[in-house]
Write a protein that holds these residues in place. Sequence first.
Motif, PDB file in Angstrom:
ATOM      1  N   LEU A  77      24.762  -1.738  13.301  1.00  0.00           N
ATOM      2  CA  LEU A  77      24.572  -0.357  13.715  1.00  0.00           C
ATOM      3  C   LEU A  77      23.163   0.139  13.394  1.00  0.00           C
ATOM      4  O   LEU A  77      22.892   1.319  13.460  1.00  0.00           O
ATOM      5  N   GLU A  78      22.276  -0.802  13.064  1.00  0.00           N
ATOM      6  CA  GLU A  78      20.934  -0.402  12.646  1.00  0.00           C
ATOM      7  C   GLU A  78      20.156   0.182  13.822  1.00  0.00           C
ATOM      8  O   GLU A  78      20.119  -0.412  14.898  1.00  0.00           O
ATOM      9  N   PHE A  79      19.509   1.297  13.572  1.00  0.00           N
ATOM     10  CA  PHE A  79      18.680   1.885  14.617  1.00  0.00           C
ATOM     11  C   PHE A  79      17.492   0.971  14.887  1.00  0.00           C
ATOM     12  O   PHE A  79      16.755   0.607  13.971  1.00  0.00           O
ATOM     13  N   THR A  80      17.335   0.595  16.129  1.00  0.00           N
ATOM     14  CA  THR A  80      16.274  -0.323  16.521  1.00  0.00           C
ATOM     15  C   THR A  80      15.512   0.285  17.685  1.00  0.00           C
ATOM     16  O   THR A  80      16.151   0.747  18.635  1.00  0.00           O
ATOM     17  N   PRO A  81      14.174   0.278  17.639  1.00  0.00           N
ATOM     18  CA  PRO A  81      13.466   0.788  18.809  1.00  0.00           C
ATOM     19  C   PRO A  81      13.859  -0.007  20.042  1.00  0.00           C
ATOM     20  O   PRO A  81      13.971  -1.226  19.983  1.00  0.00           O
ATOM     21  N   ARG A  82      14.083   0.683  21.131  1.00  0.00           N
ATOM     22  CA  ARG A  82      14.564   0.116  22.380  1.00  0.00           C
ATOM     23  C   ARG A  82      16.038  -0.260  22.342  1.00  0.00           C
ATOM     24  O   ARG A  82      16.558  -0.814  23.302  1.00  0.00           O
ATOM     25  N   GLY A  83      16.724   0.033  21.267  1.00  0.00           N
ATOM     26  CA  GLY A  83      18.167  -0.160  21.224  1.00  0.00           C
ATOM     27  C   GLY A  83      18.579  -1.560  20.821  1.00  0.00           C
ATOM     28  O   GLY A  83      17.773  -2.488  20.778  1.00  0.00           O
ATOM     29  N   PRO A 119       7.954   8.518  30.041  1.00  0.00           N
ATOM     30  CA  PRO A 119       7.165   8.758  28.826  1.00  0.00           C
ATOM     31  C   PRO A 119       6.779  10.217  28.620  1.00  0.00           C
ATOM     32  O   PRO A 119       6.910  10.737  27.513  1.00  0.00           O
ATOM     33  N   LEU A 120       6.310  10.872  29.670  1.00  0.00           N
ATOM     34  CA  LEU A 120       5.844  12.250  29.484  1.00  0.00           C
ATOM     35  C   LEU A 120       7.002  13.198  29.228  1.00  0.00           C
ATOM     36  O   LEU A 120       6.901  14.118  28.420  1.00  0.00           O
ATOM     37  N   GLU A 163       5.206   6.561  22.546  1.00  0.00           N
ATOM     38  CA  GLU A 163       4.505   5.301  22.798  1.00  0.00           C
ATOM     39  C   GLU A 163       5.250   4.130  22.188  1.00  0.00           C
ATOM     40  O   GLU A 163       5.387   3.078  22.792  1.00  0.00           O
ATOM     41  N   ARG A 164       5.725   4.344  20.967  1.00  0.00           N
ATOM     42  CA  ARG A 164       6.447   3.251  20.316  1.00  0.00           C
ATOM     43  C   ARG A 164       7.699   2.907  21.087  1.00  0.00           C
ATOM     44  O   ARG A 164       8.122   1.766  21.157  1.00  0.00           O
TER      45      ARG A 164
END
Lengths: 522, 499
Positions: free
Chosen positions: B190-196, B327-328, B493-494
């Motif tokens: 369940l760890e939060f990970t960038p991009r899921g 992104p915006l 951006e990340r």
Amino acid sequence: MLSSLSPALTLLLPILWPLLLALGLLAAPLRQTSAALAITAALPALTLALAFPDLLLPMPALLIGGSGLLLDATGRMFLFGGALLWLLAGLLNPAATDERRSGLWFLLAMAGGLWMTLAADLPTFLAATAVGGYALYGLLASQGRVPFLVPLLVLSDLLLFELMLLLAPTAADLSFSALTTAWAAGEAVPLLLGLLVLGFGVKAGVLGVHLWLTPALRQAAPGNALALLAFVLAAGPLGWLRLLPLGAVTWTGAGDWLFGIGTATLAIAALLALIQTRQRLALANTLVALTGLWLALLGAALAAPSLATELASALPLAIVLAGLSLGALLIFQPPASAAAATEADTADSTGTDSPDQPAAHARWGGLTWTDPIWAAAAGLLALLLAVLTLDGAALAAAADRPLAFWLPAAVALAAGRALWLGLRGATMAAELGQLETAAAADASEPQADGIVVADARRPWVMAAIALLAAALGTLLFWLPWLAALILLLALALGLAADPLVRRLPGLPEGRLAAAEARLTAG
Amino acid sequence: MNGTFWLPMLVLGSSLLPGLLIFFLAEDRSGIRTLLNLAGAVAKLLAVLWMLWGVYNGVAYEARLPFLPGLDLVLRVGPLSLLFVVLSTGLWLLTTIYAIGYLERSPHRSRFFGFFSLCVTATVGVAMAGNLLTFVLFYELLTLATYPLVVHRGSEAARQAGQVYLAHTLFGGALLLAGTVWLYTLTGTLEFTPRGFVSHLGETHRGSLIAIFALTVVGVGVKAALVPLHSWLPRAMVAPAPVSALLHAVAVVKAGAFGVVRLLYDVFGAEFAASLGVTGPLAVVAGATILYGSLRALYQDDLKRRLAFSTVSQVAYITLGVAIAGPLATIGGLVHLVHQGVMKITLFFCAGNLAETLGIHKVSEMCGVGRRMPWTMAAFTVGAFGMIGLPPVAGFVTKWYLGIGALEAGQDWAVYVLAGSSLLNAAYFLPILHVAWFRPPPPAWPHEHDFGPRETAWALLLPPVVTAILSVAVGLFAAAPFSPLEWATLIAEREFYLP
């Protein structure tokens, strides 16, 4: 030496100085000093416009990036005009700077108005317009109702925001130069033009969205009227000048449309001015007519790039000078003669002269010694307005458009009507309705229109003097004789319109008539 | 166990400990209570600033406590969590000062401030949660900590509001938990990970993932006041103004919106969620919420209820921004977490001032109040202009990014929604301003308290003025380094660009 001062200080000071004074008004220990200094609020701006070269101050940290302050040829003109108008507004309206609340509105509106002329990009311009516009509302609303202004400001902000959204994707950044380049590279999209015309047109007074202008101008104190004019000039035509890709495109269709809209605005407004019975309303419609003229010229320039280069340099000066002379006419109010003032105070219904001064009246046709000076000045001012608009005609004629002569002539007619009404002897106090208040005490007496005429001959004499002054000015300075002719016609029309106006259905019958009836009966 | 462990724990503890201690204080020990409150708030702020400096220099803060076999409780601090933590901490300090002034003569202050502190503990826990389990845990703690604040006054209306609040939030919490458990059974983490961390299941468990998304988003959507889950929010306005300010600007609704952000970016991943086809409906729900909230606000005479519906509408901007998933638009949604926070809390502080000083609760009672309380109304004016989206107040920056982001992502309809919302905001804020500044005041205010020569107490006046200035500063200098906008850009951006 002057140019060695950093651009930051020189460009920021005109905006910051009024803001600092406003802050000073808030702090009790500084209040007196700030109120005393408030008259100087527009001086940095005036100095900048007159004494400094073109400057640019990039401020990338501001708002949504790429913003800054800019002093270029166009902006300099508007800065000069605006600063002068604000300076005069402050001088004429000491209450604005004395009393804390209206002083704050006044200084905020000034800061916003001056910021507009120095903005280098659209978001900054919009921020300045928001500050200036709502502060202006605060200034005007403290004196009376100002219908329509706020909803129209909201509408205008929305339209310009949408315009910015549509232009931004193809633009390098949001500075005016980048947006103009991006637009020039694209199509003459009707939506964009519509947003531009209406968005800035709300403030400039384009017919249809000008509804706030007339009531606001009508009841504003002289100083506030100048402030309003300063706002209109900076927030309306300047926006068009900054964003339209003049000279870079040949958009005949779009140009013709704008020319048509401008012409229509001008024609209708001029007609409306001619049938007015109050000087302020005639002037308000003259302003709308001027806006129509400028819009028409911009349209002509869009369709003909060769005209555009000439126009781009000449139009800012023409706009500012026309605005200044209109402003002068706005605050120009020949005082009622002494007997008339006494009459007003006592609300005497028989209209007889006070027993002490009948001889003086009768001898000089009701004039006091200052009246000829006022008349001559008025004549010259109206002439100036007419001449300036004629210069525009010369430019428009270069585009080979039909109606080219008649457009500025229409403006001159409107100005002439306003001049006539002014010469009839309107006094500021009466315009503000004090006379009506006094007359209202006597219910059977129809209220005076604010025309206080001690002697029915006075306006005729004044008009003659004004014409003489205009003719003399023409001769002395070799200005086009045509201008004097138009002025003559305008005065004649103004004169002839009165009986017609009274007979038009639906118009208030006869404050004018009532005042004159009082006099002829007495 | 070194600095990277203890600092997050300190941030939690700096409000937990004072909160627990305050519970045991006698009612009349106001001096010590104030001291504990302010000391905790200041300590928290200092710790957070230290952490900010650390993250800026590349330090990774993580506190991991074993909880269940295979599942830890994790506090992890990155740019996104820090955004929310700094907002919460800063505004909590101001709200504490405000609450001290507001509840000056009220009963049960120890109880109030105890739960107040627990509430903010739970909020920063939500912000710093490093996995979905920790998030759910602190999310539920937030519900339990805020309920006593909602019913604080003890009146019948307060009790009913508390019931509605509890019903909604527990229901949402149950759905969230169900979704979380289901997800765990599928993914084992369940760890939060960038991009899921679920995209590898895209082909095999598509239906389940969509269902999980629905469950969890509804779960957090209750707190985020998405229509039709929003009805607890206007009713919760019976609570004292500091509670409304806290709930609406700092803690509860932001926790809900933050939950949506976490789910969309760190559980599902924006692109994967778009491929699942769930972001479209979410954007539509957000758009509907924006318009519905503003429409309802038009018809409210009670000032706080009007502001409540305005919150419903404004928080949905965040959801709209992240759901459009460009992104915006993401930047717009993220930065609105901060912008809406400072602007809305200004408005609620002002509403509280009007109620506390003059007994004004309704818009119709506000004639001429600008003369009596000019500084409060000036702050209110700034907040209102921000809500409408006028530059240079912060709301303009959000509106811009959402608009340009919608165009960039091909979602032109959202631009119309934003335009409509701006118009509606103008329609229900500008008349208040006009009435307050340009109408003559009534002969007597409903219930005036005398605060001497100043318009109201210092503790009540300072916070809204500070947040109003912040609202302008954050908007005017949005493109400056270290502004919330730059921060949101970094986070986006990340999420979108870095591998």
